[in-house]
Design a protein around this motif. Structure first.
Motif, PDB file in Angstrom:
ATOM      1  N   TYR A  74      66.026 -37.989 -20.788  1.00 63.00           N
ATOM      2  CA  TYR A  74      64.657 -37.700 -20.337  1.00 63.00           C
ATOM      3  C   TYR A  74      63.707 -38.541 -21.193  1.00 63.00           C
ATOM      4  CZ  TYR A  74      67.231 -33.882 -18.280  1.00 63.00           C
ATOM      5  OH  TYR A  74      68.158 -33.158 -17.585  1.00 63.00           O
ATOM      6  N   THR A  75      63.760 -39.828 -20.991  1.00 61.17           N
ATOM      7  CA  THR A  75      63.049 -40.784 -21.835  1.00 61.17           C
ATOM      8  C   THR A  75      61.588 -40.387 -22.046  1.00 61.17           C
ATOM      9  OG1 THR A  75      64.491 -42.526 -21.028  1.00 61.17           O
ATOM     10  CG2 THR A  75      62.416 -43.231 -22.048  1.00 61.17           C
ATOM     11  N   GLY A  76      61.217 -40.340 -23.308  1.00 57.72           N
ATOM     12  CA  GLY A  76      59.822 -40.082 -23.647  1.00 57.72           C
ATOM     13  C   GLY A  76      59.488 -38.626 -23.848  1.00 57.72           C
ATOM     14  N   GLU A  77      60.421 -37.725 -23.576  1.00 54.51           N
ATOM     15  CA  GLU A  77      60.118 -36.305 -23.699  1.00 54.51           C
ATOM     16  C   GLU A  77      60.475 -35.752 -25.082  1.00 54.51           C
ATOM     17  OE1 GLU A  77      58.485 -34.296 -21.642  1.00 54.51           O
ATOM     18  OE2 GLU A  77      58.191 -35.884 -20.169  1.00 54.51           O
ATOM     19  N   ILE A  78      59.928 -34.586 -25.384  1.00 57.93           N
ATOM     20  CA  ILE A  78      60.178 -33.915 -26.666  1.00 57.93           C
ATOM     21  C   ILE A  78      60.876 -32.589 -26.362  1.00 57.93           C
ATOM     22  CG2 ILE A  78      59.064 -32.888 -28.720  1.00 57.93           C
ATOM     23  CD1 ILE A  78      58.449 -35.808 -28.621  1.00 57.93           C
ATOM     24  N   SER A  79      61.978 -32.305 -27.041  1.00 58.74           N
ATOM     25  CA  SER A  79      62.733 -31.088 -26.737  1.00 58.74           C
ATOM     26  C   SER A  79      62.261 -29.930 -27.618  1.00 58.74           C
ATOM     27  CB  SER A  79      64.232 -31.320 -26.961  1.00 58.74           C
ATOM     28  OG  SER A  79      64.518 -31.298 -28.346  1.00 58.74           O
ATOM     29  N   PRO A  80      62.539 -28.708 -27.154  1.00 61.74           N
ATOM     30  CA  PRO A  80      62.182 -27.547 -27.976  1.00 61.74           C
ATOM     31  C   PRO A  80      62.867 -27.577 -29.343  1.00 61.74           C
ATOM     32  CG  PRO A  80      63.424 -26.882 -25.996  1.00 61.74           C
ATOM     33  CD  PRO A  80      63.066 -28.323 -25.831  1.00 61.74           C
ATOM     34  N   ALA A  81      64.132 -28.001 -29.381  1.00 61.61           N
ATOM     35  CA  ALA A  81      64.840 -28.031 -30.674  1.00 61.61           C
ATOM     36  C   ALA A  81      64.176 -29.010 -31.647  1.00 61.61           C
ATOM     37  CB  ALA A  81      66.305 -28.412 -30.459  1.00 61.61           C
ATOM     38  N   MET A  82      63.639 -30.105 -31.104  1.00 63.99           N
ATOM     39  CA  MET A  82      62.932 -31.061 -31.978  1.00 63.99           C
ATOM     40  C   MET A  82      61.703 -30.400 -32.593  1.00 63.99           C
ATOM     41  SD  MET A  82      62.999 -34.406 -29.530  1.00 63.99           S
ATOM     42  CE  MET A  82      64.516 -35.063 -28.886  1.00 63.99           C
ATOM     43  N   LEU A  83      60.992 -29.628 -31.778  1.00 67.26           N
ATOM     44  CA  LEU A  83      59.795 -28.946 -32.287  1.00 67.26           C
ATOM     45  C   LEU A  83      60.172 -27.909 -33.343  1.00 67.26           C
ATOM     46  CD1 LEU A  83      57.626 -28.396 -29.054  1.00 67.26           C
ATOM     47  CD2 LEU A  83      57.511 -30.255 -30.718  1.00 67.26           C
ATOM     48  N   VAL A  84      61.221 -27.133 -33.042  1.00 65.47           N
ATOM     49  CA  VAL A  84      61.642 -26.092 -33.984  1.00 65.47           C
ATOM     50  C   VAL A  84      62.061 -26.732 -35.310  1.00 65.47           C
ATOM     51  CG1 VAL A  84      63.424 -24.352 -34.443  1.00 65.47           C
ATOM     52  CG2 VAL A  84      62.296 -24.435 -32.199  1.00 65.47           C
ATOM     53  N   ASP A  85      62.812 -27.827 -35.237  1.00 64.77           N
ATOM     54  CA  ASP A  85      63.282 -28.488 -36.458  1.00 64.77           C
ATOM     55  C   ASP A  85      62.109 -29.000 -37.296  1.00 64.77           C
ATOM     56  OD1 ASP A  85      65.620 -29.462 -38.001  1.00 64.77           O
ATOM     57  OD2 ASP A  85      64.671 -31.399 -37.636  1.00 64.77           O
ATOM     58  N   ALA A  86      61.015 -29.338 -36.626  1.00 63.98           N
ATOM     59  CA  ALA A  86      59.831 -29.834 -37.345  1.00 63.98           C
ATOM     60  C   ALA A  86      58.960 -28.681 -37.856  1.00 63.98           C
ATOM     61  CB  ALA A  86      59.016 -30.744 -36.435  1.00 63.98           C
ATOM     62  N   GLY A  87      59.336 -27.446 -37.503  1.00 69.09           N
ATOM     63  CA  GLY A  87      58.579 -26.285 -38.004  1.00 69.09           C
ATOM     64  C   GLY A  87      57.494 -25.781 -37.072  1.00 69.09           C
ATOM     65  N   VAL A  88      57.533 -26.236 -35.821  1.00 74.86           N
ATOM     66  CA  VAL A  88      56.481 -25.854 -34.858  1.00 74.86           C
ATOM     67  C   VAL A  88      56.717 -24.445 -34.301  1.00 74.86           C
ATOM     68  CG1 VAL A  88      55.649 -26.360 -32.516  1.00 74.86           C
ATOM     69  CG2 VAL A  88      55.892 -28.204 -34.188  1.00 74.86           C
ATOM     70  N   LYS A  89      55.640 -23.664 -34.257  1.00 73.26           N
ATOM     71  CA  LYS A  89      55.750 -22.286 -33.722  1.00 73.26           C
ATOM     72  C   LYS A  89      54.908 -22.066 -32.469  1.00 73.26           C
ATOM     73  CE  LYS A  89      57.228 -20.082 -37.922  1.00 73.26           C
ATOM     74  NZ  LYS A  89      56.999 -21.155 -38.906  1.00 73.26           N
ATOM     75  N   TYR A  90      54.045 -23.007 -32.136  1.00 70.73           N
ATOM     76  CA  TYR A  90      53.190 -22.868 -30.948  1.00 70.73           C
ATOM     77  C   TYR A  90      53.229 -24.155 -30.126  1.00 70.73           C
ATOM     78  CZ  TYR A  90      50.859 -19.002 -33.466  1.00 70.73           C
ATOM     79  OH  TYR A  90      50.582 -17.842 -34.147  1.00 70.73           O
ATOM     80  N   VAL A  91      53.199 -23.994 -28.803  1.00 75.65           N
ATOM     81  CA  VAL A  91      53.113 -25.183 -27.945  1.00 75.65           C
ATOM     82  C   VAL A  91      52.187 -24.892 -26.760  1.00 75.65           C
ATOM     83  CG1 VAL A  91      55.245 -24.568 -26.669  1.00 75.65           C
ATOM     84  CG2 VAL A  91      54.422 -26.924 -26.643  1.00 75.65           C
ATOM     85  N   ILE A  92      51.287 -25.815 -26.485  1.00 72.95           N
ATOM     86  CA  ILE A  92      50.439 -25.680 -25.296  1.00 72.95           C
ATOM     87  C   ILE A  92      51.299 -26.011 -24.077  1.00 72.95           C
ATOM     88  CG2 ILE A  92      48.407 -26.567 -24.069  1.00 72.95           C
ATOM     89  CD1 ILE A  92      47.226 -27.372 -26.791  1.00 72.95           C
ATOM     90  N   ILE A  93      51.222 -25.163 -23.060  1.00 70.85           N
ATOM     91  CA  ILE A  93      51.971 -25.409 -21.827  1.00 70.85           C
ATOM     92  C   ILE A  93      51.004 -25.397 -20.640  1.00 70.85           C
ATOM     93  CG2 ILE A  93      53.768 -24.526 -20.258  1.00 70.85           C
ATOM     94  CD1 ILE A  93      55.032 -25.377 -22.873  1.00 70.85           C
TER      95      ILE A  93
END
Ligand code: PEP
Length: 250
Positions: A74-93
Motif C-alpha cells: 500500500y505504497t505511501g500509507e502508514i500502518s497502525p503498528a507504525m503509529l503504535v511503535d512511534a508512541g502515537v495514541k490518537y489519530v484523526i480519521i
C-alpha cells in the motif's frame, strides 16, 4: 458525568521536521493545562521528532491519518503498528479534506476506526455538513448517517473511548465559526445518536469536539456548552493562540 476536555491541533500539511521541533518547543510552555487533554496531530514525518521534543510535557503527539490494513503493498500509507511503535495514541480519521481530496468515504472511515481500536489508538472521528446541506436543512440527518456508519461494529466499550469532531465544512479554514447555538445543537444531536446506537452511559462518556476556525477568542464560549468537550483546531494550532484555546478556562 464530567468529561475531560480534549483540544487537538491538526497541523495538516504544514511544518518540516525541523520546523515541527521548533513549534513544539515554542508551544510547550503555552499549552500546559492538566484539566485538558492536549494533542498535536502532525504530519507522519514529524511524529518522531515532535514526540522527542514533547517528552516530559503534557503534549500527546497524534497522527492525521492511518490506513486500515496491517501491512503490505500500500505504497505511501502508514500502518497502525507504525503509529503504535512511534508512541502515537490518537489519530484523526475522516477529516473533510481527506474525504474531499483523497476519496475517503463513510465506509473507509469505519474500517479505519475499527482498525485504530484494534491497536488501542483513539480515533478522532470527523463529521460535518457542507454549506449546501446546511441550507437544505439536512444537517442533522447527514451527521447522523455519518456517525451511524463510522460506528458500525464498534463495541460499546470502544465507543466510550472515541472522540468525535463535529466540523461544519463551511467553517474549516474560512474564519467563519459556527455560532455557539449551531455547534451545540449538532453536538447534542450526535450525543443523542450515540445514545440510540448504544445507551445513555456511552453517550454520557463519549467526547465530542467542535472544529472550524476555533480561536482563543471563541473557545471559552464554545467549550462552555454542555455537549462540546473541546476542539479540533487547524490554523490556530500553528500559533501561540493555541495556548489560549487550551487554557480557555484560565
Ligand atoms: C480543521 O482542519 O480540522 C480545522 C478545524 O481547521 P481550522 O481551525 O483552520 O478551521
Amino acid at each position: 458525568m464530567s468529561r475531560k476536555k480534549i483540544v487537538a491541533g491538526n497541523w495538516k500539511m504544514n511544518m518540516t521536521p525541523t520546523e515541527a521541533v521548533a513549534l513544539v518547543n515554542e508551544l510547550k510552555p503555552l499549552v500546559a493545562n492538566d484539566e485538558v487533554d492536549v494533542v498535536f496531530c502532525v504530519p507522519a514525518i514529524d511524529i518522531i521528532p515532535a514526540m522527542k521534543a514533547a517528552e516530559g510535557t503534557n503534549i500527546n503527539i497524534g497522527a492525521e491519518n492511518m490506513y486500515y490494513e496491517e501491512k503490505g503493498a500500500y505504497t505511501g500509507e502508514i500502518s497502525p503498528a507504525m503509529l503504535v511503535d512511534a508512541g502515537v495514541k490518537y489519530v484523526i480519521i475522516g477529516h473533510s479534506e481527506r474525504r474531499e481530496y483523497f476519496a475517503e468515504t463513510d465506509e473507509t472511515v469505519n474500517k479505519k476506526v475499527l482498525k485504530a481500536f484494534e491497536h488501542d489508538i483513539t480515533p478522532i472521528i470527523c463529521c460535518g455538513e457542507s454549506l449546501t446541506q446546511r441550507e437544505q436543512g439536512i444537517t442533522i440527518d447527514w451527521i447522523r448517517q455519518q456517525i451511524k456508519i463510522a460506528f458500525l461494529n464498534v463495541t460499546k466499550e470502544q465507543a466510550k473511548k472515541a472522540v468525535i469532531a463535529y466540523e461544519p465544512i463551511w467553517a474549516i479554514g474560512t474564519g467563519k465559526v459556527a455560532t455557539t447555538e449551531q455547534a451545540q445543537e449538532v453536538c447534542a444531536a450526535i450525543r443523542v445518536c450515540i445514545g440510540e446506537i448504544y445507551d445513555e452511559a456511552t453517550a454520557a462518556e463519549i467526547r465530542i469536539q467542535y472544529g472550524g476556525s476555533v480561536s482563543g477568542a471563541s473557545a471559552p464560549e464554545l467549550f462552555a456548552q454542555p455537549d462540546i468537550d473541546g476542539g479540533l483546531v487547524g490554523g490556530a494550532s500553528l500559533k501561540p493562540d493555541f495556548g489560549k484555546i487550551v487554557n480557555y478556562n484560565k
